[in-house]
Every structure is written in structure tokens, then in C-alpha cells.
Write a protein that holds these residues in place. Structure first.
Motif, PDB file in Angstrom:
ATOM      1  N   ARG A 111       0.831  -1.214   0.000  1.00 16.15           N
ATOM      2  CA  ARG A 111       0.000   0.000   0.000  1.00 16.15           C
ATOM      3  C   ARG A 111       0.863   1.261   0.000  1.00 16.15           C
ATOM      4  O   ARG A 111       0.518   2.268   0.605  1.00 16.15           O
ATOM      5  CB  ARG A 111      -0.918   0.011   1.229  1.00 16.15           C
ATOM      6  N   ARG A 112       1.999   1.224  -0.676  1.00 18.68           N
ATOM      7  CA  ARG A 112       2.935   2.339  -0.594  1.00 18.68           C
ATOM      8  C   ARG A 112       2.351   3.650  -1.112  1.00 18.68           C
ATOM      9  O   ARG A 112       2.818   4.726  -0.749  1.00 18.68           O
ATOM     10  CB  ARG A 112       4.234   2.013  -1.315  1.00 18.68           C
ATOM     11  N   GLU A 113       1.349   3.553  -1.979  1.00 16.81           N
ATOM     12  CA  GLU A 113       0.754   4.793  -2.506  1.00 16.81           C
ATOM     13  C   GLU A 113       0.036   5.577  -1.419  1.00 16.81           C
ATOM     14  O   GLU A 113      -0.251   6.763  -1.604  1.00 16.81           O
ATOM     15  CB  GLU A 113      -0.209   4.457  -3.655  1.00 16.81           C
ATOM     16  N   ARG A 114      -0.235   4.953  -0.268  1.00 18.63           N
ATOM     17  CA  ARG A 114      -0.903   5.624   0.841  1.00 18.63           C
ATOM     18  C   ARG A 114       0.053   5.955   1.983  1.00 18.63           C
ATOM     19  O   ARG A 114      -0.369   6.462   3.012  1.00 18.63           O
ATOM     20  CB  ARG A 114      -2.029   4.734   1.384  1.00 18.63           C
ATOM     21  N   GLU A 115       1.316   5.666   1.807  1.00 15.47           N
ATOM     22  CA  GLU A 115       2.289   5.842   2.881  1.00 15.47           C
ATOM     23  C   GLU A 115       2.629   7.315   3.073  1.00 15.47           C
ATOM     24  O   GLU A 115       3.100   7.993   2.156  1.00 15.47           O
ATOM     25  CB  GLU A 115       3.555   5.050   2.549  1.00 15.47           C
ATOM     26  N   LEU A 116       2.396   7.820   4.271  1.00 14.85           N
ATOM     27  CA  LEU A 116       2.697   9.218   4.568  1.00 14.85           C
ATOM     28  C   LEU A 116       4.207   9.438   4.641  1.00 14.85           C
ATOM     29  O   LEU A 116       4.924   8.682   5.282  1.00 14.85           O
ATOM     30  CB  LEU A 116       2.070   9.627   5.905  1.00 14.85           C
ATOM     31  N   GLY A 117       4.674  10.490   3.951  1.00 18.19           N
ATOM     32  CA  GLY A 117       6.079  10.855   4.036  1.00 18.19           C
ATOM     33  C   GLY A 117       7.022   9.962   3.277  1.00 18.19           C
ATOM     34  O   GLY A 117       8.237  10.025   3.483  1.00 18.19           O
ATOM     35  N   ALA A 118       6.527   9.114   2.380  1.00 16.07           N
ATOM     36  CA  ALA A 118       7.385   8.166   1.672  1.00 16.07           C
ATOM     37  C   ALA A 118       8.498   8.891   0.929  1.00 16.07           C
ATOM     38  O   ALA A 118       8.305   9.984   0.373  1.00 16.07           O
ATOM     39  CB  ALA A 118       6.560   7.334   0.693  1.00 16.07           C
ATOM     40  N   ALA A 119       9.682   8.276   0.903  1.00 14.13           N
ATOM     41  CA  ALA A 119      10.830   8.899   0.263  1.00 14.13           C
ATOM     42  C   ALA A 119      10.564   9.200  -1.208  1.00 14.13           C
ATOM     43  O   ALA A 119      11.038  10.202  -1.744  1.00 14.13           O
ATOM     44  CB  ALA A 119      12.049   7.994   0.410  1.00 14.13           C
ATOM     45  N   ALA A 120       9.800   8.328  -1.859  1.00 15.06           N
ATOM     46  CA  ALA A 120       9.527   8.513  -3.283  1.00 15.06           C
ATOM     47  C   ALA A 120       8.752   9.798  -3.560  1.00 15.06           C
ATOM     48  O   ALA A 120       8.815  10.349  -4.666  1.00 15.06           O
ATOM     49  CB  ALA A 120       8.760   7.306  -3.821  1.00 15.06           C
ATOM     50  N   LEU A 121       8.028  10.291  -2.569  1.00 16.50           N
ATOM     51  CA  LEU A 121       7.253  11.523  -2.755  1.00 16.50           C
ATOM     52  C   LEU A 121       8.114  12.764  -2.662  1.00 16.50           C
ATOM     53  O   LEU A 121       7.700  13.851  -3.097  1.00 16.50           O
ATOM     54  CB  LEU A 121       6.133  11.594  -1.706  1.00 16.50           C
ATOM     55  N   GLY A 122       9.313  12.616  -2.077  1.00 16.67           N
ATOM     56  CA  GLY A 122      10.201  13.763  -1.972  1.00 16.67           C
ATOM     57  C   GLY A 122       9.737  14.772  -0.931  1.00 16.67           C
ATOM     58  O   GLY A 122       8.886  14.485  -0.077  1.00 16.67           O
ATOM     59  N   THR A 123      10.295  15.973  -1.036  1.00 14.85           N
ATOM     60  CA  THR A 123       9.968  17.044  -0.088  1.00 14.85           C
ATOM     61  C   THR A 123       9.545  18.316  -0.807  1.00 14.85           C
ATOM     62  O   THR A 123       9.839  19.425  -0.355  1.00 14.85           O
ATOM     63  CB  THR A 123      11.170  17.327   0.837  1.00 14.85           C
ATOM     64  N   SER A 124       8.874  18.153  -1.926  1.00 20.87           N
ATOM     65  CA  SER A 124       8.340  19.319  -2.622  1.00 20.87           C
ATOM     66  C   SER A 124       7.268  19.991  -1.771  1.00 20.87           C
ATOM     67  O   SER A 124       6.800  19.426  -0.773  1.00 20.87           O
ATOM     68  CB  SER A 124       7.740  18.896  -3.967  1.00 20.87           C
TER      69      SER A 124
END
Length: 373
Positions: free
Chosen positions: A280-293
Motif C-alpha cells: 500500500r505504498r501509494e498511501r504511505e505518509l512521508g514516503a521517500a519517493a514523494l520527496g519534499t516538494s
């Protein structure tokens, strides 16, 4: 390092000093006592910190909630310290690991099953999937697949699943220095920065399975001896923004993921590949793949605020919400306000990451809040 750390600790307030430990004061064997070392896990806080926070902020024999439960440090320490606990996590492997750590076992059945599984180590003739073929030597992949084929025959199958995952982590084709963050398979001998000599990639898995089966047995038995006899922990696998929580918690002790730092699904990718876990990584808060934009940070603030607001509504009046976080982007003043929480104390603790590629030092904050009247 010792003199620098001594000088640093001399500057900490007394109540903060008791939440910071040097390597000499808190060696690794104590930080990773009993089930806290069942499986490596990045980003967890030390059980001694949880123990201190429970004693300070949660009434004795109370019920504690951790909505970002991770590897289950809060749950395990709650059981050892005489509290009931509920942990929520969206990652299937985290939930599996927490369940194995906090389950009560019949010691005779547990030993019989783990020793029996150890006696049956072998190799499978099944073809490896894409992930196993890429990241494991043929012999190691066949040994992991054979062990996986045995698991469902046992009552304590989840224990064997965690052993399999731990062995799979160790048996990957990677350098020792890159064990936490392997970038690409390593198939040739290499100069090892950890051991300061030439090392060869791992070719087998059974040696790890044999070792970890006995180590897991010892650690689970050790925890059964020290955990409270009547207190229990409940693991909820789900998104903390959605799960239904009971009422009447006596406190929250949690460490939310830091934005853009660790992908907790990718960290245990081998477990998801071998065990077929729900990703369920698409729902993971703060995931590294999302970056810090800016957009990623806004999503993080929205998500953590939703979780803490739900937690606050499940608490007894005046119960504390204790959050351990390195808030270098200063997101938590807004998060607390949007969560309906009021900050009543803030402590700073020194963190010394002792080993591995991520070794280093930093400070993190302990935010203590209560629900707004």
C-alpha cells in the motif's frame, strides 16, 4: 567523540538529559534487547525512550495508542512496562512483525516448530521470479523458496515468515556497506568498506535461516519472561486516517515518519516479494519517493493532522499525546493546531546513530500535547 559528547550533554536540561544516552550508557545489546532485534528496521526509536515516556506521561496500567507503530517499539515496551497497547500501521510487513513480537506463545510448541523447520532446510526446484533472480544467487533463491514452501505447515507460521524475511535481507547480492540501501545487485568480489578487505557476495541463505531460527526462538522466549502477564497488544493493519479506534486511551506515544526520508515498503521489498504481502505504498505518509516538494509536504501535513485529530478524539480528557520527531521544517506547529492539540511541553534529545551507513548525530524533539478544551 567522548569529550565532545560529554560537553554536549552538560548543556542539556536535566529532564532532557534523562532522555539522551551515550553509547557507553546504552550499548547496542540493550537497545536491541529481546524482540526489538527480531528484524532490522530503519527509523525506530529506542525502547528505553518509550519506557521513560510511558512512565512520565501515561497513567500506570493504562492503555496507550501508537498510530504510526512501525516495528512495534511502543507496543513491545508497553507490554514490558505494564500497559495495554494498540498499534496502527499501513505497511503489511510492519503489521506482521508487530504481531510476531507481541503474540503470546506456548514455549514448547514454539521450540518444537522452529527446531523442526531448521531440520528441514533444503533447496527448491521451482523457478525464481524476477525479483529473486535479480537479487539472489541461484542457490540462495532456491533455499529461500524451499523454506517458504514449509511455512504454512506450522501453527506459528508468521514467526517463520519473519525469519524468512530476515534471512532474505541478509542473503541479497549486495555489499555489506550497502545492506540497508542496496542500489544494484553485486555479483563480483568487492572491496568492503565495512570489513576493510575483499568480500564476496552471499551465495546461500540456509546459513542465515539456521542462525535466525535459533535467535528468534531465544528472543521470543526472553520477551515472554519479561512481558506483563495480563497486558495485551492489538495490531491494526490499515491507514490510521481511516481505521476505527476505540475510545478511552490514556495516552499516545508515537514517532511519525519523517517526510521524504524512508520508504517503509521499499525498505522491506524482499519480504513483499517473497511473502506476497499487500503493498500500500501509494498511501504511505512521508514516503521517500514523494520527496519534499511543497505539494509533498502539504500532503504530509494534511495526513498527520488527520491522524492526530482522530487520536485526540479517542483519548481520555487531559491524556497526553507524545510525539517524537525531528521537525527541522517546522511543520508541527501547524499540525498540532489543525489536530486540535495544544503543546504543553517540548524537550530536545540527542540521538547518536552508532553504526552503518547512516551513522551520525542529530537532535529530535519530544512534543507533548493535550486536546484543546
Amino acid at each position: 567523540m567522548a569529550s565532545t559528547q560529554a560537553a554536549l550533554y552538560a548543556e542539556l536540561a536535566a529532564d532532557e538529559l534523562h532522555l539522551s544516552w551515550s553509547e557507553a550508557e546504552l550499548p547496542e545489546r540493550e537497545r536491541t534487547k529481546h524482540v526489538h532485534r527480531l528484524h532490522p528496521y530503519l527509523g525506530k526509536f529506542v525502547p528505553q525512550l518509550v519506557e521513560a515516556l510511558l512512565q512520565r506521561y501515561v497513567r500506570p496500567s493504562g492503555r496507550v495508542l501508537d498510530p504510526f507503530a512501525g516495528s512495534g517499539t511502543t507496543l513491545v515496551q508497553a507490554l514490558e512496562s505494564g500497559y495495554d497497547a494498540v498499534g496502527v500501521d499501513i505497511a503489511a510487513f510492519n503489521s506482521l512483525l508487530m504481531g510476531v513480537k507481541t503474540t503470546r506463545y506456548d514455549p514448547f510448541s514454539l521450540e518444537r516448530e522452529l527446531r523442526d523447520a531448521r531440520s528441514r532446510l533444503g533447496r527448491s526446484r521451482k523457478r525464481s521470479g524476477e525479483y529473486l533472480s535479480e537479487w539472489y544467487a541461484p542457490e540462495a533463491a532456491s533455499e529461500l523458496l524451499h523454506f517458504r514452501s514449509l511455512i504454512d505447515e506450522y501453527e506459528y507460521a508468521d514467526v517463520l515468515r519473519v525469519v524468512l524475511a530476515r534471512a532474505a535481507r541478509s542473503a541479497r547480492l549486495t555489499t555489506h556497506f550497502d545492506l540497508e540501501f542496496p542500489g544494484a545487485p553485486q555479483r563480483e568480489p568487492y572491496w568492503c568498506h565495512k570489513h576493510r578487505r575483499t568480500c564476496r557476495p552471499v551465495q546461500e541463505a540456509n546459513k542465515f535461516l539456521a542462525r535466525y531460527l535459533l535467535d528468534t526462538l531465544e528472543r521470543l522466549n526472553e520477551f515472554q519472561r519479561v512481558r506483563d502477564r495480563v497486558r495485551e497488544a492489538e495490531v491494526l493493519h490499515g491507514d490510521a486516517r481511516d481505521v476505527v479506534l476505540d475510545q478511552g486511551f490514556d495516552g499516545v506515544v508515537t514517532s511519525p515518519p519523517y517526510p521524504g526520508l524512508i520508504d517503509y515498503h521499499e525498505q522491506h521489498r524482499y519480504a513483499y516479494a517473497l511473502l506476497g504481502l499487500d503493498d500500500r505504498r501509494e498511501r504511505e505518509l512521508g514516503a521517500a519517493a514523494l520527496g519534499t516538494s511543497r505539494a509533498a509536504l502539504r500532503t504530509y501535513v494534511d495526513g498527520v493532522s488527520d491522524v492526530l485529530r482522530r487520536c485526540g478524539a479517542a483519548l481520555h480528557p487531559d491524556a497526553a499525546v507524545v510525539i517524537v520527531v525531528n521537525d527541522r521544517r517546522e511543520l508541527y506547529p501547524e499540525i498540532l493546531e489543525r489536530s486540535g492539540l495544544r503543546l504543553v511541553d517540548r524537550l530536545e534529545r540527542h540521538v547518536n546513530r552508532r553504526t552503518g551507513r547512516r551513522a551520525g548525530e542529530y537532535f529530535e524533539s519530544i512534543l507533548v500535547a493535550v486536546r484543546e478544551a
